[in-house]
Motif scaffolding. Structure first.
Motif, PDB file in Angstrom:
ATOM      1  N   ASP A 242     -67.384 -32.229  13.776  1.00 13.65           N
ATOM      2  CA  ASP A 242     -65.977 -31.839  13.674  1.00 13.65           C
ATOM      3  C   ASP A 242     -65.877 -30.510  12.919  1.00 13.65           C
ATOM      4  O   ASP A 242     -66.892 -29.842  12.680  1.00 13.65           O
ATOM      5  N   SER A 243     -64.663 -30.136  12.539  1.00 15.50           N
ATOM      6  CA  SER A 243     -64.486 -28.827  11.904  1.00 15.50           C
ATOM      7  C   SER A 243     -65.250 -28.752  10.579  1.00 15.50           C
ATOM      8  O   SER A 243     -65.747 -27.688  10.204  1.00 15.50           O
ATOM      9  N   SER A 247     -68.104 -25.802   9.825  1.00 20.64           N
ATOM     10  CA  SER A 247     -67.985 -24.810   8.756  1.00 20.64           C
ATOM     11  C   SER A 247     -69.110 -24.944   7.738  1.00 20.64           C
ATOM     12  O   SER A 247     -69.355 -24.027   6.968  1.00 20.64           O
ATOM     13  N   ALA A 269     -66.923 -24.247  18.768  1.00 19.31           N
ATOM     14  CA  ALA A 269     -65.680 -24.387  18.008  1.00 19.31           C
ATOM     15  C   ALA A 269     -64.477 -24.097  18.897  1.00 19.31           C
ATOM     16  O   ALA A 269     -63.479 -24.814  18.870  1.00 19.31           O
ATOM     17  N   PHE A 274     -61.340 -25.874  17.542  1.00 23.91           N
ATOM     18  CA  PHE A 274     -61.393 -25.692  16.084  1.00 23.91           C
ATOM     19  C   PHE A 274     -61.271 -24.230  15.685  1.00 23.91           C
ATOM     20  O   PHE A 274     -61.376 -23.898  14.511  1.00 23.91           O
ATOM     21  N   ASP A 275     -61.111 -23.340  16.675  1.00 28.45           N
ATOM     22  CA  ASP A 275     -61.242 -21.921  16.349  1.00 28.45           C
ATOM     23  C   ASP A 275     -60.090 -21.386  15.513  1.00 28.45           C
ATOM     24  O   ASP A 275     -60.183 -20.293  14.971  1.00 28.45           O
ATOM     25  N   ASP A 277     -59.069 -23.006  12.867  1.00 27.00           N
ATOM     26  CA  ASP A 277     -59.261 -23.622  11.561  1.00 27.00           C
ATOM     27  C   ASP A 277     -59.627 -22.542  10.537  1.00 27.00           C
ATOM     28  O   ASP A 277     -60.539 -21.753  10.762  1.00 27.00           O
ATOM     29  N   ILE A 280     -63.409 -22.747   9.268  1.00 28.37           N
ATOM     30  CA  ILE A 280     -64.374 -22.240  10.229  1.00 28.37           C
ATOM     31  C   ILE A 280     -64.206 -20.731  10.380  1.00 28.37           C
ATOM     32  O   ILE A 280     -65.175 -19.991  10.415  1.00 28.37           O
TER      33      ILE A 280
END
Length: 716
Positions: A242-243, A247, A269, A274-275, A277, A280
DNA sequence: CTAGGGTTAG
């Protein structure tokens, strides 16, 4: 509201959704005269503890309990303290609870373990682990996750070499108060990773958080390969990263400078949504920057829908680390106008930009900001201020700040030593280095660069060899390119060219063009044409487009009057599309930078500058100045050579300083290449005649001219 | 009802 209603509400505390409802309930308890019922009060404490700014009510109520608090009340107060980052108080309450003989249940341990991790109470942490096992909670998911996290934090603490501080860090948590656990249990250094492994292996069920904790813990302790193995195993266990996972993993590829793998993660991502986030995003910005891919870094930054202080820090640090100092400063200003509060790290990131640009006024401005924000006690910031003032030539200010640092670490020592080195005060640098060793601070890789630079700039060959040898023999540090370059430079300028050649030829790592270049510069000073040609060949072998080498070689030819060769080189450079960067000098007047290049007549004050130079020249000649035209590397006659000399950029900048700055004040100028022999002599005369300090920073160091002398002792 | 992440100076 009657008693039955009250009881009904209190039996279902989850229904209390707002602070107002909680306060209303409290009032009802008081009105109905139920304050003596500790079960009602406990419930109310637990309701209060769920709200952010009701900590005071929670504490107050807790202390009004008539009978010993119940488990619910204890848990509530511990949770309230933890969520308000009052970890010492949380642990103290936990210990008190144990003192009352109350057994904790599973969902209080994560908070307690977190508190132990934050305040680094290794002893209590291990002791709590013991009691978890004894309570039979050793395989509970949340507790195990918290345990692994705690042990990784401990591991990092041990790695920092601050183990001695542990007894003082006990705070209110005295192990003897604990009625469980072996109070005198020994802490085994370095066993924390094993503890994590044990916990992890014994877990009956692992969720994403478990894997994330292990992966992040490995990364934070520098165990990148282990982290990547765990990432793969996580996939095998059918859990999707996950995120949080991403990261944690991205910084590995920043460290490895592996943009291919980094991009893969970036792609994943984006596909997983997730991009946007921030976490990240920040690590991607940093990763691309460390891989010198600033365009990608900037794109990630631009596309972030929300930017916090850390995203800003990442982009600023990225620009500065890649030499885009102006861009870094631009982002810093944008950050301020976006009303994002800078953090201590922000200043550490931006300061090197001022240091490199030698924009003292900007550095001073930042210093003011730092003092106003009360950041000046931060060691990181103080060290970067020392560095900045040192690199801007204000060694007195650098020293003033250095002396005010409470306990000096290796970085602040190195910064001040480098400051003295760059400003030509080799002996001060050496005595500071000795003082540092005396105070038990072990010099590191960069410290040796600083001290060798000091020796090099002061011409102290024997000392340099001593330090160079002691580095490997006494400290086990293998010399790097910078160390070799410093010694080679020193030997070269002292005329011991064969010795320098030997040194570079026998390096245990492959010499780069820039190491050879120091020797080529030595050849140029000592007019050794044959060796210069040999060295230049070495440079072009590893770095065919090294422009500095072309320029130096052509200067060597020019010195010995081989103008044909000079012309050949010029053509060669032109064919390669290289252009010699013109010599240029700057002076800062009233926060404005004025740039001059040789023979530059474009400045609005040109006439007055020229007039001032003429007056100055007359006085200089009366004092005994004779122009040294040997260094004019153009095939022209004597008179022209003199004219060329007198219009060198540094002289224009100084003259402009003379006519604009108040008499007696220091004139500071910056030059993009080394100051020439004749200008060096001339500026010495100027400092005497004008009775003022002139500070010239060239591309490698500072010259402090005062009363006809220069801090470099004519050695540069 | 409890657990996990990103940026830093020489």
């Amino acid at each position: 509201m009657n008693r039955t209603m009250l009881t009904r509400i209190l039996s279902n505390p989850g229904n209390v959704k707002t602070k107002f409802q909680a306060l209303q309930l409290h009032a009802q308890i008081i009105i109905t005269g139920n304050t003596s019922s500790s079960s009602h009060t406990s419930t109310l404490i637990s309701i209060y503890s769920n709200f952010n700014n009701l900590l005071h009510y929670t504490i107050l109520l807790f202390h009004t309990l008539h009978s010993p608090p119940s488990l619910v009340a204890w848990k509530s107060i511990i949770r309230a303290y933890t969520s308000h980052t009052l970890f010492h108080q949380a642990l103290y309450s936990f210990i008190q609870m144990r003192g009352f003989g109350i057994y904790p249940d599973h969902n209080i341990f994560p908070s307690v373990l977190k508190s132990c991790a934050v305040i680094m109470d290794l002893r209590l942490g291990q002791s709590v682990h013991g009691s978890i096992i004894r309570c039979g909670m050793g395989s509970e998911l949340y507790t195990c996750n918290a345990l692994m996290n705690m042990y990784f934090k401990f591991q990092g603490f041990v790695a920092l070499n601050v183990f001695d501080e542990i007894p003082q860090r006990k705070g209110v948590c005295c192990t003897k108060d604990l009625s469980f656990g072996s109070s005198e249990s020994e802490i085994k250094i370095g066993s924390f990773v094993d503890s994590v492994r044990k916990v992890f292996e014994l877990m009956p069920k692992r969720d994403v958080v478990s894997w994330n904790t292990v992966i992040a813990g490995n990364v934070q302790n520098g165990m990148y390969e282990e982290a990547l193995i765990m990432l793969r195993e996580m996939g095998n266990a059918n859990l999707k990263p996950d995120s949080f996972t991403l990261s944690s993993v991205v910084p590995i590829f920043a460290e490895y400078v592996d943009v291919i793998k980094g991009k893969e993660i970036h792609g994943y991502a984006i596909r997983s949504g997730f991009d946007s986030d921030v976490f990240i995003g920040s690590s991607l910005i940093d990763m691309y920057a460390k891989c010198t891919r600033m365009e990608d870094s900037l794109r990630v930054f631009d596309l972030l829908p929300r930017r916090d202080a850390i995203s800003w820090n990442s982009i600023i640090a990225g620009c500065v680390q890649n030499g885009a100092f102006d861009e870094g400063l631009r982002f810093f200003r944008l950050m301020l106008s976006a009303k994002i509060q800078p953090m201590p790290v922000t200043f550490s990131s931006i300061m090197p930009a001022c240091a490199h640009l030698t924009t003292l006024h900007l550095g001073k401005q930042l210093h003011g900001y730092i003092i106003r924000g009360r950041f000046d006690e931060n060691v990181f910031i103080a060290s970067s201020l020392v560095d900045m003032y040192g690199k801007c030539g204000n060694i007195r200010m650098a020293r003033w700040i250095f002396d005010r640092i409470e306990s000096h670490d290796i970085v602040s020592w190195t910064a001040i030593i480098m400051g003295y080195a760059l400003n030509g005060y080799g002996n001060d640098a050496i005595s500071l280095f000795e003082q540092m060793e005396k105070e038990g601070i072990k010099p590191g890789y960069v410290s040796f660069i600083a001290i060798l630079t000091a020796c090099s700039h002061a011409g102290l060959i024997d000392r340099a060899w001593d330090y160079f040898n002691s580095m490997t023999e006494n400290y086990g540090i293998a010399p790097g390119l910078e160390h070799y370059a410093a010694v080679a430079d020193l030997l070269g300028r002292a005329g011991r060219l064969e010795e320098a050649y030997e040194l570079i030829s026998n390096m245990h790592i492959e010499p780069t063009g820039s190491v050879w270049l120091t020797l080529l510069a030595g050849c140029r000073v000592h007019k050794k044409t044959e060796l210069a040609v040999k060295v230049a060949e070495k440079i072009f072998g590893v770095d065919p487009d090294n422009m500095a080498a072309y320029v130096l070689l052509s200067n060597v030819y020019a010195v010995s009057g081989r103008w044909k060769e000079v012309a050949k080189l010029r053509i060669c450079m032109r064919n390669k599309g290289m252009r010699k960067k013109p010599a240029c000098s700057w002076i800062e007047i009233k926060n404005k930078v004025h740039a001059f290049s040789a023979g530059d007549k474009s400045h609005p004050y040109y006439d007055r500058i020229n007039e001032a130079l003429k007056v100055l020249l007359e006085k200089m000649e009366r004092e005994g100045y004779v122009a040294d035209t040997n260094e004019v590397l153009h095939d022209v006659d004597e008179e022209q050579k003199k004219t060329l000399l007198f219009s060198h950029s540094e002289r224009l900048a100084i003259a402009f300083g003379v006519i604009t700055l108040p008499a007696g004040t220091t004139i500071r100028i910056t030059k993009n290449i080394r100051v020439c022999v004749d200008c060096h002599t001339a500026i010495k005369f100027m400092s005497k005649i004008l009775g003022r300090e002139i500070i010239v920073r060239d591309n490698s160091r500072f010259h402090h001219f005062n009363g006809g002398e220069c801090s470099c002792g004519d050695y540069w």
